[in-house]
Structures are given as structure tokens and as C-alpha cells.
Design an enzyme around this catalytic site. Structure first.
Site, PDB file in Angstrom:
ATOM      1  CB  THR A   7      -0.945   0.127   1.131  1.00 56.50           C
ATOM      2  OG1 THR A   7      -1.777   1.324   1.326  1.00 56.50           O
ATOM      3  CG2 THR A   7      -0.123   0.286   2.420  1.00 56.50           C
ATOM      4  CB  SER A   8       0.846   4.166  -1.929  1.00 53.57           C
ATOM      5  OG  SER A   8      -0.235   4.446  -2.399  1.00 53.57           O
ATOM      6  CG  ASN A   9      -3.777   5.137   3.028  1.00 51.49           C
ATOM      7  OD1 ASN A   9      -3.505   5.466   4.117  1.00 51.49           O
ATOM      8  ND2 ASN A   9      -5.136   5.619   2.202  1.00 51.49           N
ATOM      9  CE  LYS A  12      -6.777   2.115   2.201  1.00 54.37           C
ATOM     10  NZ  LYS A  12      -7.040   1.471   0.555  1.00 54.37           N
ATOM     11  CG  ASP A  69      -9.104  -0.465  -3.468  1.00 54.22           C
ATOM     12  OD1 ASP A  69      -8.055  -0.359  -4.318  1.00 54.22           O
ATOM     13  OD2 ASP A  69      -9.860   0.311  -3.384  1.00 54.22           O
ATOM     14  CB  SER A  70     -12.218   0.944   0.820  1.00 51.02           C
ATOM     15  OG  SER A  70     -11.451   0.486   1.794  1.00 51.02           O
TER      16      SER A  70
END
Length: 166
Positions: A7-9, A12, A69-70
Site C-alpha cells: 500500500t502507498s496509504n 491504512k 481496497d475500499s
């Protein structure tokens, strides 16, 4: 156990790291530039998006891996924006959602999160899906989004009278 989170978030990642720490799972963030397969069809399934993220990792390492993912599904808009939530919010923001629902009595919505786990010992994936049902507020409320989407300022989970951001 060590778990690689693609993830790049950062928000999260921090959430996963803090949540799984109590189970002695060490979460490590890896930011890979992988294609997120989406179309402009709102019937796309968030489950497929996370499955493809795992499949599209070049040279899949022999490590335990998760992707997430959402999507945000608004019943009064026939499930829109669904898997297109991020680009939709970039264009119109949460004010655009409120505007679209101005004369719509059906404000029911679902925040859907899908997580795909890859087990290198058996070379297989397992999918987990979480639905949080609720409704869209009449206006923007609250400031604390936890670094996630501004949707938290307009989404009221079922059984509550406050937005997540409140």
C-alpha cells in the site's frame, strides 16, 4: 510472523500495524507501483480489484502479503461511486455527493473493504470482505478522518447518529 502490506496509504498501514501488533504480527509497508484494474462500470467488484493487485505483483516474493481496497456504494445512486470512489472524490468531493442526494430520500450507503491475503507456503490467496452499512448525512460533520477519506465526514454507520469523523 511478518506480513508485507502492499500500500502507498500510510494511514491504512498504520491502522493495520497497530491492529495486528497485539497478535504478534509484524506488518511491513511496501509501496509498489502496481496497476489497479478498474473500469468505468460501477458493477465492478472491489473483491476483484484486490485479487488483481496480488496477481499483478511482479515476481511474487515468498512472503505473507496483504492488499486492501475500499469502495463506497450509495443505494440512492444505484451503487455509485463503488470502486470509483477515489477518482470520483477527486472530481466532485463530498459536497458533490451531498448535491447529488439533495432531492433523494434514499441515503443508504455501504462502505466495503476487501482484503486479499497471500500465503506463500501454499501459493494461494484468501479474501476477506467487511461491509459497514449506514447512511449519508444531510451535511458535512466532523473533522477527524483518521487520515482516510473525507467520506468519514458524511457517513453515519447504522445504529449511530454521528458521522465517523465526529
Amino acid at each position: 510472523m511478518k506480513l508485507l502490506f502492499i500500500t502507498s496509504n500510510k494511514s491504512k498501514f498504520n491502522f493495520a500495524k497497530d491492529t495486528l501488533k497485539k497478535y504478534n504480527i509484524d506488518v511491513v509497508q511496501k509501496n509498489l507501483c502496481i496497476l489497479e484494474r478498474r473500469s468505468d462500470d460501477i458493477r465492478d467488484d472491489i473483491r476483484d480489484v484486490v485479487r488483481y493487485k496480488i496477481k499483478d505483483i511482479p515476481k511474487l516474493p515468498k512472503k505473507h502479503i496483504i492488499t486492501e481496497d475500499s469502495g463506497f456504494y450509495i443505494e440512492g445512486l444505484n451503487g455509485f461511486p463503488g470502486t470509483l470512489t477515489k477518482p470520483f472524490l477527486r472530481c466532485v468531493g463530498i459536497n458533490g455527493i451531498l448535491k447529488l442526494l439533495e432531492n433523494n430520500d434514499n441515503r443508504k450507503a455501504v462502505l466495503r473493504s476487501a482484503l486479499c491475503y497471500y500465503n506463500p507456503n501454499i501459493g494461494k490467496t484468501r479474501l476477506f470482505v467487511f461491509d459497514l452499512k449506514g447512511k449519508i448525512s444531510e451535511n458535512i460533520r466532523g473533522d477527524y478522518t483518521r487520515g482516510w477519506s473525507d467520506i468519514m465526514k458524511i457517513f453515519i454507520p447504522h445504529g449511530f447518529n454521528k458521522t465517523i469523523a465526529e
